[in-house]
Scaffold this active site. Structure first.
Site, PDB file in Angstrom:
ATOM      1  N   GLU A   1      43.943   9.330 -73.956  1.00 33.28           N
ATOM      2  CA  GLU A   1      44.846   8.129 -73.987  1.00 33.28           C
ATOM      3  C   GLU A   1      46.258   8.493 -74.105  1.00 33.28           C
ATOM      4  O   GLU A   1      46.799   8.907 -75.101  1.00 33.28           O
ATOM      5  CB  GLU A   1      44.395   7.520 -75.671  1.00 33.28           C
ATOM      6  CG  GLU A   1      43.204   6.883 -75.847  1.00 33.28           C
ATOM      7  CD  GLU A   1      43.165   5.688 -76.886  1.00 33.28           C
ATOM      8  OE1 GLU A   1      42.547   5.065 -76.393  1.00 33.28           O
ATOM      9  OE2 GLU A   1      44.045   5.744 -77.785  1.00 33.28           O
TER      10      GLU A   1
ATOM     11  N   SER B   1      45.835   0.474 -72.256  1.00 34.40           N
ATOM     12  CA  SER B   1      45.948  -0.631 -71.612  1.00 34.40           C
ATOM     13  C   SER B   1      45.090  -1.062 -70.404  1.00 34.40           C
ATOM     14  O   SER B   1      45.379  -1.405 -69.448  1.00 34.40           O
ATOM     15  CB  SER B   1      47.685  -0.690 -70.726  1.00 34.40           C
ATOM     16  OG  SER B   1      48.444  -0.490 -71.780  1.00 34.40           O
TER      17      SER B   1
ATOM     18  N   GLY C   1      48.792   0.248 -75.518  1.00 40.01           N
ATOM     19  CA  GLY C   1      49.716  -0.942 -76.049  1.00 40.01           C
ATOM     20  C   GLY C   1      50.819  -1.337 -75.140  1.00 40.01           C
ATOM     21  O   GLY C   1      51.542  -2.318 -75.700  1.00 40.01           O
TER      22      GLY C   1
ATOM     23  N   HIS D   1      43.411   9.592 -83.255  1.00 44.60           N
ATOM     24  CA  HIS D   1      44.118   8.385 -82.578  1.00 44.60           C
ATOM     25  C   HIS D   1      45.582   8.896 -82.644  1.00 44.60           C
ATOM     26  O   HIS D   1      46.062   9.333 -83.655  1.00 44.60           O
ATOM     27  CB  HIS D   1      43.812   7.022 -83.047  1.00 44.60           C
ATOM     28  CG  HIS D   1      44.302   6.223 -82.021  1.00 44.60           C
ATOM     29  ND1 HIS D   1      45.557   5.659 -81.943  1.00 44.60           N
ATOM     30  CD2 HIS D   1      43.280   5.270 -81.184  1.00 44.60           C
ATOM     31  CE1 HIS D   1      45.763   4.696 -81.109  1.00 44.60           C
ATOM     32  NE2 HIS D   1      44.384   4.492 -80.469  1.00 44.60           N
TER      33      HIS D   1
ATOM     34  N   GLU E   1      48.094   6.949 -83.026  1.00 48.41           N
ATOM     35  CA  GLU E   1      48.726   6.316 -84.122  1.00 48.41           C
ATOM     36  C   GLU E   1      48.603   7.092 -85.323  1.00 48.41           C
ATOM     37  O   GLU E   1      49.493   6.942 -86.136  1.00 48.41           O
ATOM     38  CB  GLU E   1      48.180   4.840 -84.096  1.00 48.41           C
ATOM     39  CG  GLU E   1      48.634   4.050 -82.911  1.00 48.41           C
ATOM     40  CD  GLU E   1      47.642   2.932 -82.559  1.00 48.41           C
ATOM     41  OE1 GLU E   1      46.903   2.536 -83.210  1.00 48.41           O
ATOM     42  OE2 GLU E   1      47.991   2.328 -81.211  1.00 48.41           O
TER      43      GLU E   1
ATOM     44  N   GLY F   1      41.929  -1.063 -76.845  1.00 55.42           N
ATOM     45  CA  GLY F   1      42.568  -1.737 -78.047  1.00 55.42           C
ATOM     46  C   GLY F   1      42.664  -3.209 -78.005  1.00 55.42           C
ATOM     47  O   GLY F   1      41.874  -3.907 -78.212  1.00 55.42           O
ATOM     48  N   GLY F   2      43.611  -3.547 -77.473  1.00 58.91           N
ATOM     49  CA  GLY F   2      44.014  -4.839 -77.075  1.00 58.91           C
ATOM     50  C   GLY F   2      43.042  -5.893 -76.509  1.00 58.91           C
ATOM     51  O   GLY F   2      42.580  -6.937 -77.147  1.00 58.91           O
TER      52      GLY F   2
ATOM     53  N   ASN G   1      38.412  -0.535 -80.140  1.00 53.65           N
ATOM     54  CA  ASN G   1      38.910  -0.132 -81.262  1.00 53.65           C
ATOM     55  C   ASN G   1      39.879  -1.197 -81.914  1.00 53.65           C
ATOM     56  O   ASN G   1      41.196  -1.599 -81.210  1.00 53.65           O
ATOM     57  CB  ASN G   1      39.744   1.151 -80.995  1.00 53.65           C
ATOM     58  CG  ASN G   1      40.782   1.432 -82.052  1.00 53.65           C
ATOM     59  OD1 ASN G   1      40.643   0.994 -83.236  1.00 53.65           O
ATOM     60  ND2 ASN G   1      41.813   2.543 -81.846  1.00 53.65           N
ATOM     61  N   TRP G   2      39.768  -2.178 -82.882  1.00 54.46           N
ATOM     62  CA  TRP G   2      40.247  -3.140 -82.908  1.00 54.46           C
ATOM     63  C   TRP G   2      41.638  -2.956 -83.775  1.00 54.46           C
ATOM     64  O   TRP G   2      42.668  -3.676 -83.917  1.00 54.46           O
ATOM     65  CB  TRP G   2      39.505  -4.145 -84.203  1.00 54.46           C
ATOM     66  CG  TRP G   2      38.346  -4.653 -83.568  1.00 54.46           C
ATOM     67  CD1 TRP G   2      37.493  -4.640 -82.391  1.00 54.46           C
ATOM     68  CD2 TRP G   2      37.173  -5.466 -84.270  1.00 54.46           C
ATOM     69  NE1 TRP G   2      36.517  -5.109 -82.356  1.00 54.46           N
ATOM     70  CE2 TRP G   2      36.208  -5.844 -83.294  1.00 54.46           C
ATOM     71  CE3 TRP G   2      37.083  -6.068 -85.303  1.00 54.46           C
ATOM     72  CZ2 TRP G   2      35.163  -6.582 -83.844  1.00 54.46           C
ATOM     73  CZ3 TRP G   2      36.212  -7.041 -85.964  1.00 54.46           C
ATOM     74  CH2 TRP G   2      35.435  -7.332 -84.874  1.00 54.46           C
ATOM     75  N   LYS G   3      41.742  -1.649 -84.124  1.00 54.25           N
ATOM     76  CA  LYS G   3      42.970  -1.108 -85.106  1.00 54.25           C
ATOM     77  C   LYS G   3      42.882  -2.022 -86.342  1.00 54.25           C
ATOM     78  O   LYS G   3      41.887  -2.541 -86.669  1.00 54.25           O
ATOM     79  CB  LYS G   3      44.168  -1.155 -84.161  1.00 54.25           C
ATOM     80  CG  LYS G   3      43.838  -0.540 -82.771  1.00 54.25           C
ATOM     81  CD  LYS G   3      45.197  -0.188 -82.021  1.00 54.25           C
ATOM     82  CE  LYS G   3      44.903   0.548 -80.877  1.00 54.25           C
ATOM     83  NZ  LYS G   3      45.912   1.123 -79.860  1.00 54.25           N
TER      84      LYS G   3
HETATM   85  O1  G3H Z   1      42.179   3.116 -79.030  1.00 60.03           O
HETATM   86  C1  G3H Z   1      42.779   2.332 -78.138  1.00 60.03           C
HETATM   87  C2  G3H Z   1      43.780   2.467 -77.385  1.00 60.03           C
HETATM   88  O2  G3H Z   1      44.820   2.984 -78.353  1.00 60.03           O
HETATM   89  C3  G3H Z   1      44.334   1.509 -76.530  1.00 60.03           C
HETATM   90  O3  G3H Z   1      45.052   0.723 -76.803  1.00 60.03           O
HETATM   91  P1  G3H Z   1      45.487  -0.545 -75.675  1.00 60.03           P
HETATM   92  O4  G3H Z   1      44.271  -0.784 -75.122  1.00 60.03           O
HETATM   93  O5  G3H Z   1      45.688  -1.758 -76.531  1.00 60.03           O
HETATM   94  O6  G3H Z   1      46.443   0.121 -74.834  1.00 60.03           O
END
Ligand code: G3H
Length: 260
Positions: free
Chosen positions: A175, A220, A181, A103, A105, A241-242, A11-13
């Site tokens: 999650e 994470s 994050g 999600h 967010e 994510g990251g 998930n690149w956000k």
């Molecule tokens: O959708 C992915 C998640 O929100 C995880 O994000 P993260 O891997 O940056 O903690």
């Protein structure tokens, strides 16, 4: 092959670029050799077309490995005066197979209630997309020992609206908000405990769904903690994510999932 094929979804956000997609496909060609892991890229909507083209032009070099595309959000409506929104049909037309729903967010920053999430889940399936439904408790809820209560509520609203059998074509991502994050992942034991809880809740209504649904862990995940997380019996891969923004790290996560 395990009963449930592991999945690693990036998930690149609101990050990434067409160049990142190109870099990833170069690495897919050399590092993914078979269909033992399903890899999903969820770029921002503006890059879906770049990824779709890469999927098409790299079909041969992908050599049987499963790389697919997902969106990060969709509208619960089919069409109309909803400025800035994208419908399930449009995402399907754009070549998506998956769509992330609920999600944290979006729940937290864009006011998406569990009811809206349940409507989006229905809209995704109506248009032939597989929802990746995110659920997770906040840090204070965990500290107050209310994690299962929160998870049950988030899950039950979607079950009530769509029925348990709708989960035959869905993925769940656990999650925990405190891990997203933050660099502080859930421990493998914490993840396993929650994944087993989610699986059992679905099994109570349909043992078939409970056994077959893939439940991803997100929060994470990095190449240094993934092996232990993915090795848990009820963890079927990760929503990343990251680390999905670094092609080397993302490929390393895919390789870890292949051998989990
Ligand atoms: O959708 C992915 C998640 O929100 C995880 O994000 P993260 O891997 O940056 O903690």
């Amino acid at each position: 092959m395990a009963l449930r094929r592991p999945m690693v979804a990036g998930n690149w956000k609101m990050n990434g670029s067409a160049q990142l997609a190109q870099e990833l496909f170069k690495k897919f060609a050399t590092k993914l050799h078979n269909d033992s892991v399903e890899v999903v890229l969820c770029p921002p909507a503006i890059y879906l077309e770049s990824v779709r083209q890469l999927l098409e032009t790299n079909r041969e070099t992908l050599n049987g490995s499963l790389v697919r595309m997902g969106a990060q959000n969709l509208s619960q409506h089919d069409f109309g005066a909803y400025t800035g929104e994208t419908s399930g049909r449009m995402l399907k037309d754009a070549g998506c197979r998956y769509v992330i729903i609920g999600h944290s967010e979006r729940r937290r920053m864009y006011g998406e209630t569990s009811n809206i999430v349940a409507e989006k889940f229905a809209a995704a399936q109506k248009h032939g997309l597989t929802p990746i439904l995110c659920v997770g408790e906040s840090g204070p809820a965990r500290e107050a020992r209310r994690a299962f209560e929160v998870l049950a509520e988030e899950l039950d609203v979607v079950i009530e609206k769509n029925g348990t059998m709708a989960f035959d074509n869905a993925i769940i991502a656990y999650e925990p908000l405190w891990a997203v994050g933050t660099g502080k992942s859930a421990t493998p034991e914490q993840a396993q405990e929650v994944h087993a809880f989610i699986r059992n809740r679905l099994s109570e209504v349909s043992p078939y769904i409970g056994e077959n649904i893939r439940i991803l862990y997100g929060g994470s995940v990095t190449p240094s903690n993934a092996a232990d997380l993915f090795a848990q019996p009820d963890v079927d891969g990760g929503l990343i994510g990251g680390a999905s923004l670094n092609s080397t790290e993302f490929l390393s996560l895919c390789t870890i999932a292949m051998s989990a």
